[in-house]
Design a protein around this motif. Structure first.
Motif, PDB file in Angstrom:
ATOM      1  N   ALA A  53      -2.687   3.556  -2.335  1.00  0.00           N
ATOM      2  CA  ALA A  53      -3.234   2.570  -3.263  1.00  0.00           C
ATOM      3  C   ALA A  53      -2.639   1.219  -2.895  1.00  0.00           C
ATOM      4  O   ALA A  53      -1.430   1.112  -2.671  1.00  0.00           O
TER       5      ALA A  53
ATOM      6  N   PHE B 169      -7.886   5.170 -11.190  1.00  0.00           N
ATOM      7  CA  PHE B 169      -8.484   3.844 -11.020  1.00  0.00           C
ATOM      8  C   PHE B 169      -7.868   2.873 -12.024  1.00  0.00           C
ATOM      9  O   PHE B 169      -7.079   3.267 -12.893  1.00  0.00           O
ATOM     10  N   ASN B 170      -8.242   1.602 -11.885  1.00  0.00           N
ATOM     11  CA  ASN B 170      -7.764   0.542 -12.788  1.00  0.00           C
ATOM     12  C   ASN B 170      -6.246   0.529 -12.897  1.00  0.00           C
ATOM     13  O   ASN B 170      -5.678   0.484 -13.992  1.00  0.00           O
TER      14      ASN B 170
ATOM     15  N   ASP C 187      -9.299   0.060  -7.084  1.00  0.00           N
ATOM     16  CA  ASP C 187     -10.168   1.019  -6.394  1.00  0.00           C
ATOM     17  C   ASP C 187      -9.914   2.462  -6.828  1.00  0.00           C
ATOM     18  O   ASP C 187      -8.800   2.850  -7.188  1.00  0.00           O
ATOM     19  N   ASP C 188     -10.978   3.286  -6.765  1.00  0.00           N
ATOM     20  CA  ASP C 188     -10.846   4.720  -7.037  1.00  0.00           C
ATOM     21  C   ASP C 188      -9.960   5.371  -5.972  1.00  0.00           C
ATOM     22  O   ASP C 188     -10.014   5.007  -4.792  1.00  0.00           O
ATOM     23  N   LEU C 189      -9.157   6.332  -6.400  1.00  0.00           N
ATOM     24  CA  LEU C 189      -8.258   7.023  -5.480  1.00  0.00           C
ATOM     25  C   LEU C 189      -8.207   8.499  -5.871  1.00  0.00           C
ATOM     26  O   LEU C 189      -7.953   8.836  -7.033  1.00  0.00           O
TER      27      LEU C 189
ATOM     28  N   SER D 141      -4.656  -2.878  -8.621  1.00  0.00           N
ATOM     29  CA  SER D 141      -5.147  -1.931  -7.626  1.00  0.00           C
ATOM     30  C   SER D 141      -6.336  -1.200  -8.254  1.00  0.00           C
ATOM     31  O   SER D 141      -6.207  -0.086  -8.769  1.00  0.00           O
TER      32      SER D 141
ATOM     33  N   SER E  21       0.862  -1.179   0.000  1.00  0.00           N
ATOM     34  CA  SER E  21       0.000   0.000   0.000  1.00  0.00           C
ATOM     35  C   SER E  21       0.898   1.229   0.000  1.00  0.00           C
ATOM     36  O   SER E  21       1.743   1.384   0.883  1.00  0.00           O
TER      37      SER E  21
END
Length: 230
Positions: free
Chosen positions: A159, A199-200, A178-180, A176, A136
């Motif tokens: 992330a 994302f993506n 998830d939206d960030l 990874s 992370s």
């Protein structure tokens, strides 16, 4: 002759000590992996951003793919698990609209932090064969093109990338999804505006280069001294 014998004995002892330690546990070590980083960035508010690349409507999505490498250091393995003690990554590319840019892991933001772990470690005589890896990390994206050079966007939250690592790095992939939230760096972290969402995210490894262990380095030094005294 006396010094050569001492050097040889010391070298052999260090090699044996290293082998005994490696057979007991995977030593703290490091590896560097060449990789490709892909992600999508959706502009949520382009008003704080100036310059031609950002004169786009909200919800415009940029597909970014950069080439670089990441380095992982980890602590002693115990029971198939080892904490990651250091992590860094740098990726670079040129985008048709954004121009040249660099992506740095743990590059900016409050704490610019990371955490991670290797698990399900498989080793052969102390050498890493494979493991599950989770990291992370915060990251930043810095533009280098004319008119926008030095423009930096960064994440304040980490992330999380999860996947598998192999000794040669081939076929290794980390995801990874998830939206960030992505913020524009203005020099005032407390008031930096939210400008995009990433994302993506995926990282696909190309190759891995393990760093030599300290025992091996000492052994090599001993061999060099031995040759010089002959």
């Amino acid at each position: 002759m006396k010094y050569s014998s001492v050097a040889l004995s010391f070298c052999l002892l260090m090699m044996l000590a290293g082998q005994n330690e490696l057979s007991a546990q995977l030593m703290a070590d490091s590896f560097t992996v060449d990789a490709v980083a892909d992600q999508q960035v959706r502009v949520t508010d382009g008003s704080p951003l100036t310059g031609a690349p950002f004169n786009v409507p909200a919800d415009t999505v940029f597909d970014l793919s950069a080439v670089g490498s990441f380095t992982v250091d980890w602590a002693d393995e115990a029971g198939g698990v080892a904490d990651i003690t250091d992590f860094s990554a740098v990726f670079s590319q040129t985008h048709p609209a954004l121009g040249p840019y660099d992506i740095f892991a743990t590059g900016l933001g409050p704490g610019a932090t990371f955490s991670g772990q290797l698990s399900n470690i498989v080793s052969d005589n102390g050498n890493l064969v494979s493991a599950d890896m989770s990291v992370s990390t915060t990251f930043s994206l810095t533009l280098q093109g004319p008119g926008v050079a030095g423009t930096t966007m960064y994440t304040q939250e980490t992330a999380t990338f999860a996947g598998n690592i192999f000794a040669d790095g081939s076929g290794t992939g980390f995801t990874s999804p998830d939206d960030l939230e992505v913020f524009l760096s203005t020099g005032n972290i407390n008031n930096d505006p939210l400008t995009a969402v990433g994302f993506n995210r995926t990282v696909t490894a190309i190759s891995s280069v393990p760093e030599p262990s300290s025992a091996l380095l000492v052994s090599l030094v001993g061999l060099v001294l031995l040759r010089r005294r002959k």
